[in-house]
Design a protein around this motif. Sequence first.
Motif, PDB file in Angstrom:
ATOM      1  N   LYS A  69       0.740  -1.247  -0.035  1.00 29.26           N
ATOM      2  CA  LYS A  69      -0.101   0.067  -0.113  1.00 29.26           C
ATOM      3  C   LYS A  69       0.908   1.461   0.034  1.00 29.26           C
ATOM      4  CE  LYS A  69      -2.273  -0.894   3.888  1.00 29.26           C
ATOM      5  NZ  LYS A  69      -3.226  -1.159   4.847  1.00 29.26           N
ATOM      6  N   THR A 162     -10.043  -2.261   0.470  1.00 29.74           N
ATOM      7  CA  THR A 162      -8.777  -1.585   0.556  1.00 29.74           C
ATOM      8  C   THR A 162      -7.925  -1.744  -0.588  1.00 29.74           C
ATOM      9  OG1 THR A 162      -8.913  -1.689   2.820  1.00 29.74           O
ATOM     10  CG2 THR A 162      -6.900  -1.228   2.050  1.00 29.74           C
ATOM     11  N   ASP A 163      -7.848  -3.101  -1.139  1.00 28.68           N
ATOM     12  CA  ASP A 163      -7.307  -3.387  -2.522  1.00 28.68           C
ATOM     13  C   ASP A 163      -7.783  -2.599  -3.461  1.00 28.68           C
ATOM     14  OD1 ASP A 163      -5.450  -4.919  -0.842  1.00 28.68           O
ATOM     15  OD2 ASP A 163      -6.405  -6.837  -1.546  1.00 28.68           O
ATOM     16  N   GLN A 166      -6.569   1.117  -3.136  1.00 34.32           N
ATOM     17  CA  GLN A 166      -5.558   1.320  -3.702  1.00 34.32           C
ATOM     18  C   GLN A 166      -5.302   1.308  -5.053  1.00 34.32           C
ATOM     19  OE1 GLN A 166      -2.184   1.677  -2.015  1.00 34.32           O
ATOM     20  NE2 GLN A 166      -3.206   2.718  -0.553  1.00 34.32           N
TER      21      GLN A 166
END
Length: 509
Positions: A69, A162-163, A166
């Motif tokens: 990240k 979250t992935d 990102q």
Amino acid sequence: MLTCGRFLSSSAAASTPSLSPFRNLTLSLLRRPHLRLLSSSATASAAAAAVEPDTKGGAGGGAAKPQWKAAIDFKWIRENTDAVAVNIRDRNSAANLDLVLQLYDEYLALQKEVERLRAERNAVANKMKGKLEPSVRQALVEEGKNLKEGLIALEEDLVQLTDKLQLEAQSIPNTTHPDAPVGGEESSVVRKEVGSQRNFNFTIRDHLQLGKELDLFDFDAAAEVSGSKFYYLKNEAVLLEMALVNWAITEVSKKGFTPLITPEIVRSSVVEKCGFQPRAQNTQVYSIDNSDQCLIGTAEIPVGGIHMDSILPDSDLPRKYVAYSHCFRTEAGAAGAATRGLYRVHQFSKVEMFVFCRPEESDKCHEELITIEEELYASLGLHFKTLDMATGDLGAPAYRKFDIEAWMPGLDRYGEISSASNCTDYQSRRLGIRFRPSPADPPPANAKKGKGSSGPTQFVHTLNATAVAVPRLIICILENFQQEDGTVVIPEPLRPFMGGLEVLSPKTK
């Protein structure tokens, strides 16, 4: 300066759909029919597992680890949406800002829901500590189990979200210097011009013809051995490459740069963190099959990664390197007469300058790098111009970029021989490179708090610049300093590095 995080390239990331509504998922999990009662021998251990306080911020099991990240400042992006949108437009980026903002809002809501379930689970665990009636304890066990299952599901959703956030946000380019020209490459502005075009009173040869007559190259044999856009250097061309490399390292080292020879195979993640897409369509990066490694296209990548995930002492900044490496590029889409010969090849040698510095020093360091480049090329007697590159030609990492184009009379045009980029904290936010200011320096509003009393850390700024791209300078030297009799005069600064050789002469048959 606060920037909006650090991102892969101006190419768009793949479009990603939203997750299913997480609140409906939570309700469905918590409204399941109660499972059958546990036997008395299993009740104690099951109860402990179901309602154990959540102190690690996770429910255990099931959730996959997220990808690497970048430390992207999503709050800044949301508060400066208009400026970010204009920057994306000016840089011809395909980044999807609307999707980033949508995913960020979903992320905040889902994170809040996860935190609520963790608090409820901990509250149930605390209730289990006292003396309770069996029926009450069993009800708490069931409630704890349902909360745990719901929490596992939501945490898996949070990792996936979250992935996706990102992936989308990493396609947003760096912010842009306010003085950078807006537009495509044609809008770039000449910042400085050195020397003038040489007037020839004879028919000019290009570097391919000169190389053949002086027996310096063999493209045909290299094409049989390796494929098109490869070459052998021969005879004095080998000495000329070594001279250019040694001369550049010697001159730049005098200015406080530490010499390096870098690895030429790096992890794909490091390539990505520096702002390149190793596996994108039409990528310039060679990836190694069945591995997570790539061949480098520039020493900027391994030098950028040398301090990855570290905190540099304030007293060590600025930290400057001059690095030698071979470089490998696919040159996807490159074709035509303008790319013939040595101008655009798959493998070449290069000397690269790289700087890690404090944020307030990066503009000054950028000026230092471009000045070094100009002094190097002026000392060789080249005619060149320095360009302040327009927004559409900056790429994703650069906040501002200066290119130098030298006159190549055999090609009858200017050709790029170097660039110098200030990437601010674009790369350091992805590579995890920080420094801890001395106590006398006031921290910025976005600084990350450090441990103890030594103060918060900040991201360093990174800059890179070409000292010598060997094939392009060989073109310049051969074509600009050719003589009517077919000889080529070696620039004076290089002669000590070529054993005193002053002139390249055709081979006697």
